[in-house]
Design an enzyme around this catalytic site. Sequence first.
Site, PDB file in Angstrom:
ATOM      1  N   TRP A 325       0.853  -1.210   0.000  1.00  0.00           N
ATOM      2  CA  TRP A 325       0.000   0.000   0.000  1.00  0.00           C
ATOM      3  C   TRP A 325       0.882   1.250   0.000  1.00  0.00           C
ATOM      4  CZ3 TRP A 325      -0.242   4.108   3.365  1.00  0.00           C
ATOM      5  CH2 TRP A 325      -1.326   4.971   3.230  1.00  0.00           C
ATOM      6  N   HIS A 326       2.041   1.160   0.690  1.00  0.00           N
ATOM      7  CA  HIS A 326       2.903   2.337   0.800  1.00  0.00           C
ATOM      8  C   HIS A 326       3.554   2.710  -0.520  1.00  0.00           C
ATOM      9  CE1 HIS A 326       2.508   1.564   5.106  1.00  0.00           C
ATOM     10  NE2 HIS A 326       2.759   2.843   5.240  1.00  0.00           N
ATOM     11  N   GLY A 327       3.729   1.758  -1.375  1.00  0.00           N
ATOM     12  CA  GLY A 327       4.339   2.128  -2.651  1.00  0.00           C
ATOM     13  C   GLY A 327       4.737   0.929  -3.460  1.00  0.00           C
TER      14      GLY A 327
END
Lengths: 479, 328
Positions: A325-327
């Site tokens: 989700w963060h990247g």
Amino acid sequence: MLFNSLTYAFFLPVVFVIYWFYVNKNLQLQNFFLLAVSYVFYAWWDWRFLTLIIFSSAIDYFCGIQLGKTDDPANRKMLLWFSILINIGFLFFFKYFNFFVDSFAELSQAIGFQANKSSLKIILPVGISFYTFQTMSYTIDVYRRKMEPTSDALAFFTYVAFFPQLVAGPIERAINLLPQFFSKRIFTYEAGVQGMRLILWGLFKKVVVADNCAVYVDTVFGSYSDASRVQLLLALVLFAFQIYGDFSGYSDIAKGSARLLGFDLMTNFRTPYFSRDIAEFWRRWHISLSSWFKDYLYIPLGGSKEGKTKAVRNTLIIFLVSGFWHGANWTFLFWGFLHALYFLPLLLSNTHRVHLEFRETKYGLPTLKEFSQMVFTFVLVTFSWLFFRANSMTAAFHYLASIATPARGVRVETVGTTLLIALCFIQVIFEWIFRKEIVPFTNFESSKPLRYGAYLAVGFLIISYGAYVNPQSFIYFQF
Amino acid sequence: MRDFLRHTLLWIIILMACIYAYGQFCDWFFTQPQFLDFAINKRAWNLKHKKQSYDFVVLGNSRAYGVFDMRLLCERLDKNGINIGAGGSSFIDNYLTLNLFLKNGNKVKEVFLQVDLWSLNSRTWLTESFHKYHFVQYWKDPIVRQTLNDFSGIREVKVFTLFPELRYIKFNKYFSFKEIVRRYSNRNKIHSPFDFTLGGVVAQSLEKQPIMEYTQYKKMIFKIDEKDLFYLKNIILLCKLNNIKLTAFKAPEFNTFKESIINYDEIYNNINDLLYDWDIPYHQLNSEIDNNIENFYEGGHLRNQALIPFTELFAIEYVRYSSQEDKP
């Protein structure tokens, strides 16, 4: 528009005055005004992506209405998947498309096939991961019949675009925030004061601690092969403070701004670095995201109720998804995986819910055992931040190798560290005092001199030691 | 609501009053000669001089600051001079330094300005092309204010125009309480090594640096930056306005280093033409010094051993050129 910019210092008071003095006659006017200023706030970055928020809001509003009209399980499921696919589709395209194309090309080349990297030049719309999850939570909750769908389009669109939490959360649940748009807000002195306190403390964490640490961290991470071992280790610790100050500072300012407008956002951080194990850390760090994954992914997958094997699988899934989700980078995936490794022993030994509340000695300090547990947890978390901060897995392992290499006598020129350590220490002291409070400075309520003294001290630090020459953006804007 | 606004307003007034008082204090404190920190800070030392008369002033970046044995130069030219060059300074810094130096009541007959590739492309080659924080305390000077505004965003210009004291908050790193205490406690340190060198380089620390390997020079392409050119013109205008003769020169560069610059000749021809158009003599002085790497601690900065030969060379060239000029 950054929360730590002069523009926002002008924007928020103007919004506050118009909101409470000119458009407070009725609910529709309040909501319409908030929607307009929220779109202005977002358009400050890139007005073109406004269409994306409007489209995303429209899809979920439409799905909600349709879900309310039908009881047919097949239709309901279809509407749910329609919403999820559209939202995830946007997220995938803007955030992960290049990652998958590049990774596929690299994999093909590795096994001997010729593959051209044909990445598109896609700009990541700021806040897409946050508002996408927020709108999805609405449709899922309506599908699960946890809440009634709303027919008030204005309230719903304002809920999705509400500017304090639009670009970096907290990821609000419709069940908590949406109803607040259904009733006219009334200003209270207490809410106003709480809002100002949150903004003051958030600014301290962001401009004093995080932005000053950023200078050191960026320098060392930028030329880690020339840095000394002490510098490399210190940069890791300071990054732990930077990312916490940056993100929790943002969350505090967001919560404070919303409070000034009569809203109550959920708490996103509860002094996570005082956690005594990783499970407790995840109950205190980015609470809105971890609880989102728990409610909408972990529990639907079966949680920990269906045997150890499934619990392990589900834990691995949510930590990997959380990392992803963060990247779109292997570093984030590895970061998630590492946390899963930290967490699993606690889950398997059934000790993941041991530390639920703070205990302390009569002097207001932790016991020696708890203190050592906090330090150990902090070390584990700090180690994992290396992978979060590094540009690639190769860079992360080179960084680790540099730490392991005997002292080379080479040092990178950086800013002074005494002040940075002192500022981090001040933050730790204040955080320890505030650890049981939702709103900082509440402990000082009983003593006016103490309260005013604390305001002045924090204000002085913001003015004297805030980093203003090159204002840093918030790290989580990139997610 | 009334109570909240009253309290908030009160806090804002207290905050603004504190910032205003602090700003006013900084305006005074950071321009007082005794608190300039000139014992160790070259830029501060440059501005401590008041109401002096100089036959010449050396101006420019580190290659001007570290190129002459100033006492020898004064002796050879039979003139009274001072070096107000500073490491890492661009023409923007030089322009403001000269402006403030003259406004301190100093009289100058001639400026020796070091002009080279680096000074004409400061944004690429210097860590900071303009050191704003060295000049914010001189905000009341219209030239300084105009220059600071040229390097600020429109919003910042508006904010600083409305409330100039805020600039000390922006640059709080350089105008902190700690800095005030430090400078106050150093107020009695009136002896500076620059007094002895007349502003020339204090070279001990530089001498310790190892000689750079030839192979370390990467191929480079230079271009002239419009902003630097603009401030070079400003220096020229400032000299003309104050009836100061301007002579440009180039500090030595190691030959192999020169060869690493792909468009070296082209750029220097351009500079030469530009200065010629403005009727400014430009001394490039290529010599034996350029052949020996041991004269440099890297390709563009002279070691102690080369200061005297270069100073002698410059003095001879200057006298020769001046005598030619004086001929009818």
